[in-house]
Design a protein around this motif. Structure first.
Motif, short mmCIF file in Angstrom:
data_model
loop_
_atom_site.label_atom_id
_atom_site.label_comp_id
_atom_site.label_asym_id
_atom_site.label_seq_id
_atom_site.Cartn_x
_atom_site.Cartn_y
_atom_site.Cartn_z
N ARG A 145 4.89 2.67 2.76
CA ARG A 145 4.38 1.70 3.62
C ARG A 145 2.65 1.92 4.26
O ARG A 145 2.68 3.29 4.26
N PHE A 146 2.10 1.27 4.41
CA PHE A 146 0.60 1.73 5.30
C PHE A 146 0.96 0.72 6.69
O PHE A 146 0.98 -0.36 6.49
N VAL A 147 0.29 1.29 7.23
CA VAL A 147 0.70 0.90 9.06
C VAL A 147 -1.09 1.01 9.33
O VAL A 147 -1.83 1.53 9.29
N VAL A 148 -1.62 0.33 9.80
CA VAL A 148 -3.64 0.20 10.71
C VAL A 148 -3.47 -0.28 11.79
O VAL A 148 -3.19 -0.89 11.92
N SER A 149 -3.95 0.62 12.59
CA SER A 149 -3.75 0.52 14.18
C SER A 149 -5.72 0.60 14.81
O SER A 149 -6.33 1.13 13.94
N GLY A 150 -5.90 -0.84 15.31
CA GLY A 150 -7.01 -1.08 15.87
C GLY A 150 -8.00 -1.26 14.69
O GLY A 150 -9.16 -1.12 15.04
N ALA A 151 -7.38 -2.14 13.62
CA ALA A 151 -8.35 -3.23 13.03
C ALA A 151 -8.95 -4.46 13.55
O ALA A 151 -7.67 -4.37 13.88
N GLN A 167 -13.35 5.19 10.56
CA GLN A 167 -14.16 4.26 11.29
C GLN A 167 -14.06 3.15 11.17
O GLN A 167 -13.55 2.82 9.55
N ARG A 168 -13.50 2.56 11.43
CA ARG A 168 -13.58 0.79 11.34
C ARG A 168 -14.25 0.23 10.56
O ARG A 168 -13.70 -0.81 10.02
N TYR A 173 7.50 6.33 1.60
CA TYR A 173 6.19 7.05 1.67
C TYR A 173 5.50 6.60 2.77
O TYR A 173 5.16 4.96 3.27
N VAL A 174 4.88 7.31 4.00
CA VAL A 174 4.12 6.16 5.33
C VAL A 174 2.71 6.56 5.51
O VAL A 174 2.35 7.88 5.36
N PHE A 175 2.14 6.17 5.19
CA PHE A 175 0.66 6.33 5.81
C PHE A 175 0.34 5.46 7.23
O PHE A 175 0.46 4.11 7.38
N MET A 176 0.21 6.28 7.43
CA MET A 176 -0.83 6.00 9.20
C MET A 176 -2.01 5.84 9.66
O MET A 176 -2.37 7.09 9.70
N LEU A 177 -2.38 5.32 9.78
CA LEU A 177 -4.29 4.92 9.59
C LEU A 177 -5.47 4.17 10.97
O LEU A 177 -4.22 3.46 11.30
N TYR A 178 -5.09 5.04 11.90
CA TYR A 178 -5.80 4.91 13.54
C TYR A 178 -7.45 4.53 12.66
O TYR A 178 -8.38 5.49 12.24
N ALA A 179 -7.67 3.05 13.55
CA ALA A 179 -9.08 2.74 12.85
C ALA A 179 -9.90 3.10 13.79
O ALA A 179 -9.58 2.05 15.15
N SER A 180 -11.10 3.60 14.23
CA SER A 180 -12.05 4.06 15.56
C SER A 180 -13.07 3.72 15.08
O SER A 180 -13.73 3.42 14.17
N GLY A 181 -13.48 4.04 16.00
CA GLY A 181 -15.31 3.59 16.44
C GLY A 181 -16.27 3.94 15.40
O GLY A 181 -17.08 3.48 15.25
N ASP A 182 -15.80 5.61 15.59
CA ASP A 182 -16.61 6.45 14.94
C ASP A 182 -15.44 7.61 15.16
O ASP A 182 -15.55 8.69 15.92
N GLY A 183 -15.03 7.82 14.43
CA GLY A 183 -14.36 8.57 13.95
C GLY A 183 -13.67 8.77 12.67
O GLY A 183 -13.71 8.66 11.05
N THR A 228 -15.59 3.84 -0.07
CA THR A 228 -15.24 5.23 -0.65
C THR A 228 -15.01 6.06 -0.39
O THR A 228 -13.57 7.06 -0.70
N THR A 229 -15.33 6.53 1.30
CA THR A 229 -14.94 7.69 1.92
C THR A 229 -12.94 7.75 2.03
O THR A 229 -12.79 8.63 2.07
N LEU A 230 -12.36 6.86 2.93
CA LEU A 230 -11.75 6.48 3.13
C LEU A 230 -10.92 6.67 1.82
O LEU A 230 -10.05 6.81 2.48
#
Length: 605
Positions: free
Chosen positions: A200-206, A268-269, A243-253, A292-294
């Protein structure tokens, strides 16, 4: 209501936690801890660090309003030190503790709460019940008005949860509870299957523009490649059933933290993939792309599922949450993972050979530009992570070397050496270690035995030189033999001068002055603001010239061919003159495809 799939009913938990939102605007979680059968004068503690992030972080600083009750009556609490308490209570009876935790750290290591999102690691919220750490634990995530419309994602085994994920979860012990972070909010969610296992892949802040389908497909390809590396094509299943991917998309992180069947990530978002117009094909990924970095971060943390969460240093066989846990092997567990993270992108077909070699060159140049590599071995850097790597200061690059980057280069040296000698590869060594150590604790001696068996000779000399000394690594020759073209190009000006700078609002601020460089010889220091330069008179009898600078590159433009100049700097409000002698030109390494056939034997296995 749902229950965990394919599991026998769990025994009644000896230790139970209920977590709810006390105030999203005040960033406060409320926690109730119930101990089924307390010890006499039961002691509890909150961890001081979280596995995978090697720094004492003092999570107890955010705990407040702790109270205890037994038989419906308040029980006396005594604080023993910075993170431990003792409850005056009777043995064999239930005990309840209630407290609050302030949560406003958006990193992957701690806890965060506001009106849009909640996240926590148990190491930040859940007191350990000392003496009962190995008993079954339960966690209830309680919904409320502040969580209306939210969902929950976690690697914990569900026991009784609703369609949104709120409800009861079980863990075999405190270690499992501590190793399963929780994400809460109105997040994007998607699923895919890799090697027969649901991910499972969840994305917060996208933003709504995110291309979730591409993110899922690219991540699936990385997971498939890694499972094949560890277990072979169509071989044994991975050591987790979901398996769970939990990704937080922020302004600068940016960052990630590995767990046994999940990972917490921050990007970063702007690094998220964007939806394309119908018929539009995605452009080839470049080494400089944020996406690519992500993908490299996703690959890194997923690889840790095997390399550090299960195959781990012997010193980590049982975590001590109360103090530093030292090991000299982070160069292997973090460094080798750093080698494989980008390599798996190539093996998965997400980047081409040229892009991968650019990423290798970046790592190689980072190590070459760190004077600390000549001061500290990578094994010492591993042991000192608690006091050096995670406590970054102005002298850090002069005193230490990253066990991530140099460890990755050690892995590269071993892989290319094994392949050049024709007996094996690092892939085979990793699989051998997995089998030899049964996916559990390992020592450096285990690595040496695996290298000797598969490489048909001893590798003690290489490990001594590459890991336990500060000798330079023989990478240029190894890379050329593997099919890479090695060239050199002029280094950026900051590197030539021995500086790391920040250019902010027209000011040039010195962050680091590197050991042995021209800036250090001139007497420049970290924290200086470089205001301008003075040049000798251009002709006899003339006056010296002084120029204001706003960017570092202006120094090279203004100096002309002068062999030296005077740097005008501000330090603690004093104006100083530093005589800077221009250094000889330094170079960086550049890698490109040389012999494509030989290169493919390494990169496309």
């Amino acid at each position: 209501m749902t229950t965990s799939r394919g599991r026998s009913p769990s025994p009644r938990a000896a230790v139970r936690y209920t977590v709810s939102v006390l105030s999203a605007h005040a960033h406060l979680f409320a926690i109730t801890l119930r101990v089924q059968s307390a010890a006499k004068n039961q002691r509890v503690s909150l961890p001081v660090w979280i596995p995978g992030s090697y720094l004492v972080r003092e999570f107890s600083q955010h705990l407040q309003n702790l109270g205890a009750w037994q038989d419906g009556q308040p029980a006396e609490l005594k604080q023993l030190d910075k993170h431990r308490w003792q409850v005056r209570c009777e043995a064999g009876k239930p005990l309840e503790l209630r407290y609050e935790v302030y949560a406003f750290d958006a990193s992957v290591r701690t806890a965060f709460l506001d009106a849009t999102r909640g996240f926590f690691n148990a190491t930040s919220l859940c007191l350990q019940v000392l003496g009962q750490e190995d008993q079954p634990h339960a966690l209830e995530i309680e919904p409320g008005p502040a969580t209306e419309g939210w969902q929950v994602a976690t690697g914990l085994s569900p026991h009784r949860v609703d369609a949104d994920g709120f409800g009861h979860y079980r863990a075999r012990d405190y270690d499992e509870l501590a190793d399963c972070p929780v994400e809460m909010g109105r997040f994007w969610s998607g699923r895919f299957t890799a090697a027969g296992v649901e991910h499972r892949f969840v994305v917060s802040g996208a933003g709504a523009w995110m291309d979730g389908a591409r993110l899922l497909e690219d991540t699936r390809r990385v997971c498939e490649a890694q499972i094949a590396l560890w277990h072979g094509q169509g071989g044994e299943k991975p050591p987790f059933d979901r398996y769970v991917f939990m990704l937080y998309a922020s302004g600068d992180g940016y960052g990630g933290l590995e767990h046994r069947n999940s990972t917490a990530l921050i990007c970063q978002r702007s690094d998220l993939p964007r939806q394309r117009a119908p018929g539009e094909k995605p452009a080839p990924l470049k080494a400089t792309d944020g996406y690519t970095t992500l993908l490299g971060l996703i690959s890194h943390e997923y690889f840790h599922t095997w390399n550090v969460k299960r195959l781990r240093p012997a010193e980590f066989a049982r975590y001590d949450y109360n103090a530093e846990n030292h090991t000299e092997l982070l160069w292997f567990f973090e460094g080798f993972t750093s080698y494989y993270d980008d390599l798996m992108l190539r093996r998965a077909g997400l980047i081409d050979e040229a892009c991968y070699l650019q990423l290798v060159a970046k790592t190689l140049n980072q190590v070459r530009q760190t004077p600390g590599r000549l001061v500290q071995t990578v094994a010492q850097a591993s042991f000192d992570a608690w006091v050096k790597y995670y406590r970054v200061g102005e002298n850090t690059p002069n005193a230490t070397v990253s066990y991530y980057t140099k460890g990755a280069l050690v892995a590269l040296c071993l892989d290319l050496t094994l392949r050049a000698e024709g007996h094996s590869s690092l892939d085979a060594v990793m699989r051998e270690l997995w089998q030899r150590c049964k996916g559990g604790p390992m020592r450096e001696a285990d690595l040496l035995r695996a290298l000797k068996r598969l490489g048909k000779r001893g590798f003690e000399g290489e490990i001594a030189a590459w890991v336990h000394s500060t000798a330079e690594l023989p990478l240029p020759s190894l890379l050329q033999e593997a099919g890479a073209k090695v060239t050199h190009e002029k280094a950026p000006l900051a590197q030539q001068l021995g500086l790391r700078v920040a250019e902010v609002n027209g000011s040039v601020l010195l962050k680091n002055v590197l050991r042995g460089g021209a800036a250090e010889a001139a007497g420049m220091a970290p924290g200086d603001e470089w205001l301008g330069i003075e040049l000798p008179a251009p002709r006899r009898g003339g006056a010296a010239e002084a120029w204001r600078i706003h960017k570092l590159d202006e120094v090279a433009e203004l100096r002309g061919l002068q062999p030296s100049l005077t740097a005008l700097v501000s330090r603690d409000r004093r104006l100083l003159r530093c005589t800077l002698h221009w250094p000889t030109e330094s170079q960086t390494v550049r890698l490109a495809v040389g012999d494509a056939v030989r290169l493919a034997l390494w990169l496309q296995e």
